[in-house]
Design an enzyme around this catalytic site. Structure first.
Site, PDB file in Angstrom:
ATOM      1  CE  LYS A  76      -2.111  -6.975  -6.392  1.00  0.00           C
ATOM      2  NZ  LYS A  76      -2.898  -5.848  -5.839  1.00  0.00           N
ATOM      3  CB  SER A 151      -6.550  -6.342  -7.062  1.00  0.00           C
ATOM      4  OG  SER A 151      -5.544  -5.515  -6.516  1.00  0.00           O
ATOM      5  CB  SER A 175      -6.077  -4.150  -3.685  1.00  0.00           C
ATOM      6  OG  SER A 175      -7.041  -4.061  -4.685  1.00  0.00           O
TER       7      SER A 175
HETATM    8  N1  GLN Z   1     -11.536  -2.618  -5.638  1.00  0.00           N
HETATM    9  C1  GLN Z   1     -10.907  -1.406  -5.985  1.00  0.00           C
HETATM   10  C2  GLN Z   1     -10.879  -1.258  -7.488  1.00  0.00           C
HETATM   11  O1  GLN Z   1     -11.364  -2.118  -8.135  1.00  0.00           O
HETATM   12  C3  GLN Z   1      -9.537  -1.320  -5.394  1.00  0.00           C
HETATM   13  C4  GLN Z   1      -8.496  -2.027  -6.175  1.00  0.00           C
HETATM   14  C5  GLN Z   1      -7.117  -1.838  -5.591  1.00  0.00           C
HETATM   15  O2  GLN Z   1      -6.966  -1.391  -4.456  1.00  0.00           O
HETATM   16  N2  GLN Z   1      -6.114  -2.147  -6.376  1.00  0.00           N
HETATM   17  O3  GLN Z   1     -10.392  -0.312  -8.010  1.00  0.00           O
END
Ligand code: GLN
Length: 487
Positions: A76, A151, A175
């Site tokens: 990532k 994400s 994410s």
């Molecule tokens: N969807 C969550 C957010 O927008 C989690 C994002 C993540 O785990 N990086 O914060």
């Protein structure tokens, strides 16, 4: 036909059935063929990949290879990679070449993994659909009009579309688990402190945790083995012994108590997802587990608590992007204050700006006690709730997302709807617990649906064992999207 599993590829490499260079070349060819449509990678590191593959083949020939030597993976783009652009999905870091490797990256490299590239992601890991990336949305290989989840959506799609054998991700509020569920693969968010955060671009430091996305629990275990463990560079990385994850996969599930939290099965849950979770529960029962209904009443307060704490930490962490030391610098500025303002206005996207403003607000004088301190108290209650329930049961089983799939564009005008989609993943993150998402069925139009297993601190072996046993009697994790229509 290329085999998908890390374990099988490792066996083939060892037996000389293929070389790492051949494996790497076949993935690079598939990336060239498919990723123009899927957009899962921000950067393809072809030269590095081939050099690492050659080195891996030399180690294999010399008999000095480890279990993962020669396996092609992607990282990532939240992880720093020395000499390679590390953008974090943001225009702010579009020109940033990291001067060092993240610990997760250097450990996998030392184990002999081959880096094919850097995966697309929501900007600064903020989002649930992978649409906030400066590099454009990632498309779900099961239906290119659908979001892959975020994400770590680029990592998930790269694995699901067979553009790599496995991928790293990060999970702050879901994410890793959420995109794994929406793309039909297996994803693990380890216990907070299990893996080093050194060199992982910070979003919300008390929640961020590195994770793994792969086809099976067995493959996840192999990569976790390498990245888990103490790192003096990260003060929140725990000095906790690392068990032998592969050895823990065997054994049936007799005596395992699995709790179904009743709050996870209320009105907002899509019927198809609920049905998949129930079917998975029955499979676990057939494997010897006992199902128990449990209650996590405080989990309902998790979304507001998460979106106060995560945004407060994000506002603080992202203050480092000032256009002075690294990252985007505006050409518009003629004094220092204007340099800060223009660089940040140009470098950050809409969702990141929204979060910086909200995070700054909840930390400001007069609101700090009302919002931030209050959210921290709620966080503690949620953690206590999990501890109470995890005295009664060994694992919890539930959905990953309340919806079965999400169309690209659906959340663009309505971020709150996107935030509400995190309802089953953020309680776990607030408590710092480990959780694993694995595919367990499909919904309308054949879209994959995942389920979530949650364990107590350091219970990764139990999560991986349960999922591995499930995957021994089912084949959801072996389903692949049909991409033959692409060029
Ligand atoms: N969807 C969550 C957010 O927008 C989690 C994002 C993540 O785990 N990086 O914060």
């Amino acid at each position: 036909m290329q085999v998908d599993s890390v374990m099988q590829q490792a066996a083939d490499l060892r037996a000389g059935a293929c070389s790492s260079v051949e494996l790497t070349q076949s993935y690079l060819a598939r990336i060239r063929q498919l990723d123009g449509t899927l957009n899962s990678l921000i950067t393809v590191t072809e030269d590095i990949a081939l050099a690492q593959a050659q080195a891996a083949d030399a180690r294999l020939a010399a008999g000095s290879a480890g279990p993962l030597t020669g396996i092609p993976i992607v990282h990532k783009d939240v992880f720093c990679t020395r000499g390679v652009r590390t953008s974090c999905g943001s225009r702010m870091l579009d020109n940033f070449i990291a001067p060092y490797d993240a610990t997760v990256v250097s450990r996998l490299q030392a184990a002999g993994c081959v880096m094919l590239g850097k995966a697309n992601m929501d900007e600064f890991a903020m989002g649930s659909s992978n649409e906030t990336s400066f590099y454009g949305p990632v498309h779900n290989p099961w239906s290119v009009d659908a979001a892959p989840g975020g994400s770590s959506g680029g990592s998930a799609v790269a694995v699901a579309a067979r553009l790599c054998a496995a991928a790293t991700g990060s999970d702050t509020g879901g994410s890793v688990r959420q995109p794994a569920a929406l793309t039909g693969i297996t994803g693990l968010k380890p216990t907070y402190g299990r893996c080093s955060r050194w060199g992982m671009v910070a979003f919300a430091s008390s929640l961020d945790q590195a994770g793994i996305l792969a086809h099976s629990a067995q493959d996840v275990a192999a990569l976790l083995q390498v990245i888990a463990g103490f790192d003096a560079q990260d003060s929140t990385c725990a000095e906790q012994p690392v068990p032998d994850y592969a050895a823990g996969l065997a054994g049936d599930l007799r005596g395992l108590r699995i709790g179904l939290p009743q709050e996870f099965f209320t009105d907002g849950l899509d019927a198809a997802v609920a049905a998949v979770v129930q079917q998975a529960a029955q499979v676990y029962e057939s494997l010897g587990a006992t199902l128990v209904e449990v209650s996590l009443p405080t989990s309902q307060a998790s979304i507001p608590a998460y979106y106060v704490i995560a945004l407060a930490e994000a506002a603080s962490n992202l203050s480092r992007y000032d256009g002075v030391r690294f990252g985007h610098r505006s050409a518009q500025a003629d004094d220092l204050a204007a340099l800060y303002a223009h660089s940040r206005a140009e470098g950050f996207g809409t969702e990141v700006k929204r979060r910086i403003m909200l995070g700054t607000y909840v930390l400001s004088e007069g609101y700090y006690d009302a919002y931030y301190v209050q959210a921290q108290k709620v966080r503690q209650l949620i953690a206590n709730d999990f501890q109470r329930v995890l005295q009664e049961v060994d694992l919890l089983l539930g959905p990953v997302t309340p919806f079965a799939s999400c169309a690209l564009g659906a959340w663009q005008q309505d971020p709150v709807q996107m935030y509400l989609g995190d309802v089953y993943t953020v309680p776990v993150s607030l408590a710092g617990l480990p959780a694993l998402s694995h595919p367990a069925g499909c919904a309308q139009h054949g879209m994959p649906v995942g389920v979530q297993l949650i364990g107590n601190y350091w219970a990764e072996p139990r999560l991986l064992q349960a999922a591995h046993q499930y995957q021994g009697v089912t084949d959801w994790h072996q389903q692949a999207p049909d991409l033959s229509w692409i060029g």
